[in-house]
Design a protein around this motif. Structure first.
Motif, PDB file in Angstrom:
ATOM      1  N   SER A  11     -24.621  65.784   8.354  1.00  0.00           N
ATOM      2  CA  SER A  11     -25.993  66.065   7.970  1.00  0.00           C
ATOM      3  C   SER A  11     -26.459  67.440   8.477  1.00  0.00           C
ATOM      4  O   SER A  11     -27.240  68.127   7.818  1.00  0.00           O
ATOM      5  CB  SER A  11     -26.860  64.928   8.489  1.00  0.00           C
ATOM      6  OG  SER A  11     -28.155  65.328   8.635  1.00  0.00           O
ATOM      7  N   ARG A  12     -25.950  67.867   9.632  1.00  0.00           N
ATOM      8  CA  ARG A  12     -26.413  69.143  10.190  1.00  0.00           C
ATOM      9  C   ARG A  12     -25.625  70.345   9.709  1.00  0.00           C
ATOM     10  O   ARG A  12     -26.060  71.473   9.849  1.00  0.00           O
ATOM     11  CB  ARG A  12     -26.333  69.107  11.722  1.00  0.00           C
ATOM     12  CG  ARG A  12     -27.427  68.273  12.312  1.00  0.00           C
ATOM     13  CD  ARG A  12     -27.601  68.641  13.770  1.00  0.00           C
ATOM     14  NE  ARG A  12     -28.090  67.506  14.526  1.00  0.00           N
ATOM     15  CZ  ARG A  12     -28.096  67.445  15.847  1.00  0.00           C
ATOM     16  NH1 ARG A  12     -27.597  68.428  16.557  1.00  0.00           N
ATOM     17  NH2 ARG A  12     -28.563  66.392  16.447  1.00  0.00           N
ATOM     18  N   ARG A  14     -24.423  73.341   7.801  1.00  0.00           N
ATOM     19  CA  ARG A  14     -25.011  74.243   6.798  1.00  0.00           C
ATOM     20  C   ARG A  14     -24.028  75.383   6.626  1.00  0.00           C
ATOM     21  O   ARG A  14     -23.298  75.699   7.564  1.00  0.00           O
ATOM     22  CB  ARG A  14     -26.275  74.924   7.326  1.00  0.00           C
ATOM     23  CG  ARG A  14     -27.629  74.253   7.419  1.00  0.00           C
ATOM     24  CD  ARG A  14     -28.274  73.920   6.136  1.00  0.00           C
ATOM     25  NE  ARG A  14     -27.950  72.533   5.872  1.00  0.00           N
ATOM     26  CZ  ARG A  14     -28.497  71.499   6.522  1.00  0.00           C
ATOM     27  NH1 ARG A  14     -29.464  71.671   7.382  1.00  0.00           N
ATOM     28  NH2 ARG A  14     -28.102  70.275   6.265  1.00  0.00           N
ATOM     29  N   ARG A 161     -31.907  73.070   4.442  1.00  0.00           N
ATOM     30  CA  ARG A 161     -30.901  72.338   3.665  1.00  0.00           C
ATOM     31  C   ARG A 161     -31.096  72.599   2.161  1.00  0.00           C
ATOM     32  O   ARG A 161     -32.166  72.323   1.615  1.00  0.00           O
ATOM     33  CB  ARG A 161     -31.059  70.844   3.948  1.00  0.00           C
ATOM     34  CG  ARG A 161     -30.025  69.955   3.258  1.00  0.00           C
ATOM     35  CD  ARG A 161     -30.566  68.524   3.134  1.00  0.00           C
ATOM     36  NE  ARG A 161     -30.901  67.974   4.436  1.00  0.00           N
ATOM     37  CZ  ARG A 161     -30.045  67.280   5.192  1.00  0.00           C
ATOM     38  NH1 ARG A 161     -28.831  67.047   4.755  1.00  0.00           N
ATOM     39  NH2 ARG A 161     -30.420  66.820   6.360  1.00  0.00           N
TER      40      ARG A 161
END
Ligand SMILES: Cc1cc2nc3c(=O)[nH]c(=O)nc-3n(C[C@H](O)[C@H](O)[C@H](O)COP(=O)(O)O)c2cc1C
Length: 180
Positions: A11-12, A14, A161
């Motif tokens: 999820s984190r 990038r 995101r």
């Protein structure tokens, strides 16, 4: 090392295109490579090769080969992930050469990016580059195809995101919907 759990990591993560000057510890590079080594591959052949580039001139040459994506040269460490077409072709013929070796290398690259993220590092998969120029920089023979240039370092940005399609859009029930 402050490691994240799997779902936090995914999820984190990038794509990071700006890096601190701070070097990446060898311990973290080993951890990334050990993680890559656990990736699945066709017939367990691991038909990929990974070039670790730290030399400033070579990093600049890679950035130039990638249509002047200079952030590549800013990163303390740059990985060039390559498919080893011959390694897979020996067992699987043209399917190995044209598909499995690319699959193997792509999965390895994805594991590399996730391991980097779990270790608090930033990375970016760079796929837009001139193949022949990259091959020349890393002195790759013709059966070794570079598939991703991945600069890695401590992030100097925290991008938001980017929007995703959502699984309702890409998931199909029983058959492909018309019009995709
Ligand atoms: C096959 C592939 C090629 C890509 N090529 C580039 C590239 O050449 N330059 C770049 O800045 N980002 C590149 N990216 C990164 C994507 O732009 C990025 O993953 C996407 O915008 C989603 O953002 P996120 O990674 O932060 O989730 C590439 C990603 C993939 C998977």
């Amino acid at each position: 090392m402050n490691e994240l759990n799997f779902f936090e990591t995914v999820s984190r993560r990038r794509s990071i295109r700006s890096f601190q000057l701070k070097p990446v510890e060898d311990e973290k590079i080993f951890k990334i490579l050990e993680t890559v080594n656990l990736a699945p591959s066709a017939g367990n052949l691991q038909a990929y090769e990974i070039v670790l580039v730290r030399d400033e001139e070579r990093k600049k040459a890679l950035a130039e080969a990638a249509w002047a994506q200079w952030f590549i040269a800013e990163a303390p460490v740059v990985f060039v992930v390559c498919a080893n077409k011959r390694r897979s072709a020996v067992r699987y013929g043209s399917r190995g050469e044209n598909l499995y070796s690319i699959n193997d290398a792509s999965i390895a690259a994805a594991y590399l990016e996730l391991a980097a993220a779990a270790l608090g590092l930033g990375s970016c998969w760079v796929g837009a580059f001139r193949d022949e120029m990259v091959s020349k920089v890393i002195e790759a023979p013709s059966h070794i195809r570079p598939i991703a240039i991945i600069p890695v370092g401590y992030p100097a940005e925290s991008p938001i995101r980017p929007r995703r399609r959502g699984f309702k859009d890409f998931l199909h029930s029983e058959k492909i919907r018309a019009g995709v």
